[in-house]
Design an enzyme around this catalytic site. Structure first.
Site, PDB file in Angstrom:
ATOM      1  CG  ASP A 164      -7.289  -3.844   7.943  1.00 41.73           C
ATOM      2  OD1 ASP A 164      -6.385  -4.332   7.272  1.00 41.73           O
ATOM      3  OD2 ASP A 164      -7.763  -2.720   7.728  1.00 41.73           O
ATOM      4  CG  HIS A 212      -5.868  -0.186   5.590  1.00 39.73           C
ATOM      5  ND1 HIS A 212      -6.392  -1.429   5.847  1.00 39.73           N
ATOM      6  CD2 HIS A 212      -6.071   0.029   4.269  1.00 39.73           C
ATOM      7  CE1 HIS A 212      -6.891  -1.937   4.722  1.00 39.73           C
ATOM      8  NE2 HIS A 212      -6.697  -1.064   3.753  1.00 39.73           N
ATOM      9  NE  ARG A 238      -9.814  -7.990   4.103  1.00 37.53           N
ATOM     10  CZ  ARG A 238      -9.139  -7.130   3.336  1.00 37.53           C
ATOM     11  NH1 ARG A 238      -8.156  -6.413   3.859  1.00 37.53           N
ATOM     12  NH2 ARG A 238      -9.433  -6.995   2.069  1.00 37.53           N
ATOM     13  NE  ARG A 284      -3.918  -2.079   2.284  1.00 36.63           N
ATOM     14  CZ  ARG A 284      -3.857  -3.219   2.952  1.00 36.63           C
ATOM     15  NH1 ARG A 284      -2.811  -3.470   3.730  1.00 36.63           N
ATOM     16  NH2 ARG A 284      -4.822  -4.101   2.865  1.00 36.63           N
TER      17      ARG A 284
END
Length: 315
Positions: free
Chosen positions: A151, A178, A154, A91
């Site tokens: 997240d 993140h 998840r 990212r």
């Protein structure tokens, strides 16, 4: 500035994430008007048409492609525009590309609308939330990122699978960046108030360290896995966007791990990253102090310094 229309939302960027978010927003019934904006106007028009064709099965709503002047009265502006993460890219690799995209987008937003809530979804979300805050002149409570909301979902999903229990009864947070330095906060994780390790034992699981490590790694790597298998991730984040918008529009004061500018939170200040926060009609109403073990605290500081280095490079 005119008054805002609380039933109007704008989505900027109609790539996979923007389009899936727009679809989830349409299905939510929260808004009566949605404007889609993309560099490629045809793409925005195509998505608006495609999503509108589902309206007879949903709630009445006006969905159309527009440009920046059309967002002057939007109550919430969702920014998903930016280059996507390619296989093998982190990212943070995206930073430079997307900061320069934001330099053209954000001033165009704040020129026409200074009173909305701006939700940043593009990655790397923490850096881009900070960028949007810097460039927009918006107060801190009204510009924040989707952060580790996905997240955390998840993590709850995987724990639900592991323990064979409804993921909505699992209470646990991912905090920090993140991205690769995120932290699963095991020390306060619980299932309906029962500490996670005790619940695991009730369900016949005894190798706590090993399971915690595996599940945290799976959460961290799930984006990479999905990108390798299907090229992009968008449904999970679209549902996260919908959930955050629900909290704002319904003034729910829900606690969500969104990315916002921190002030001496576990010694971290002046950067955006994710901590649980109360989200309502004014955006971020307060961050919620979360208790961390010494190890988690140390990892959080490392996550913060990872982000700080990137910000120092870019700004």
């Amino acid at each position: 500035m005119g008054t805002l229309n609380n039933r109007k939302v704008a989505v900027i960027g109609c790539g996979f994430v923007g389009a899936a978010s727009a679809f989830a927003i349409m299905e939510s019934g929260l808004f009566s008007e949605m404007v889609l904006i993309d560099m490629n106007h045809d793409k925005a028009e195509g998505e608006a048409l495609d999503i509108s064709h589902g309206l007879p099965f949903s709630k009445p709503m006006q969905i159309y492609a527009g440009d920046y002047k059309d967002i002057s009265d939007a109550a919430v502006i969702v920014v998903t525009a930016g280059a996507g993460q390619k296989p093998g890219e982190t990212r943070l690799d995206l930073v430079k590309k997307n900061v320069s995209i934001f330099k053209s987008i954000i001033p165009q937003i704040s020129e026409v609308n200074k009173d909305a809530i701006m939700l940043i979804v593009a990655n790397p979300v923490d850096i881009l939330t900070y960028t949007a805050w810097k460039l927009s002149g918006y107060p801190e409570n009204r510009v924040f990122g989707s952060g580790t909301t996905l997240d955390t979902a998840r993590l709850k999903y995987l724990l639900g699978q592991h323990l064979d229990v409804d993921s909505r009864s699992v209470h646990a947070f991912i905090v920090g960046e993140h991205g690769d330095s995120e932290i699963a906060v095991w020390s306060s994780a619980n299932v309906s108030g029962i500490p996670i390790n005790r619940f695991c034992e009730m369900r016949g699981h005894f190798h706590h360290e090993e399971a915690m490590q595996r599940i945290a790694e799976d959460v961290k790597n799930s984006a990479y896995e999905i990108i390798n298998k299907k090229g992009a991730t968008y449904y999970g984040i679209a549902m996260s966007v919908r959930r955050i918008l629900e909290a704002i529009i319904r003034d729910e004061k829900t606690i969500l791990p969104i990315s916002s500018i921190q002030h001496d939170n576990h010694g971290v200040s002046g950067i955006a990253f994710s901590m649980p926060a109360i989200v309502g009609k004014n955006g971020v109403e307060a961050t919620v102090p979360i208790s961390l073990s010494q190890e988690e605290e140390k990892a959080l500081k490392e996550s913060a310094s990872t982000l700080q280095k990137v910000i120092d490079d870019v700004f």
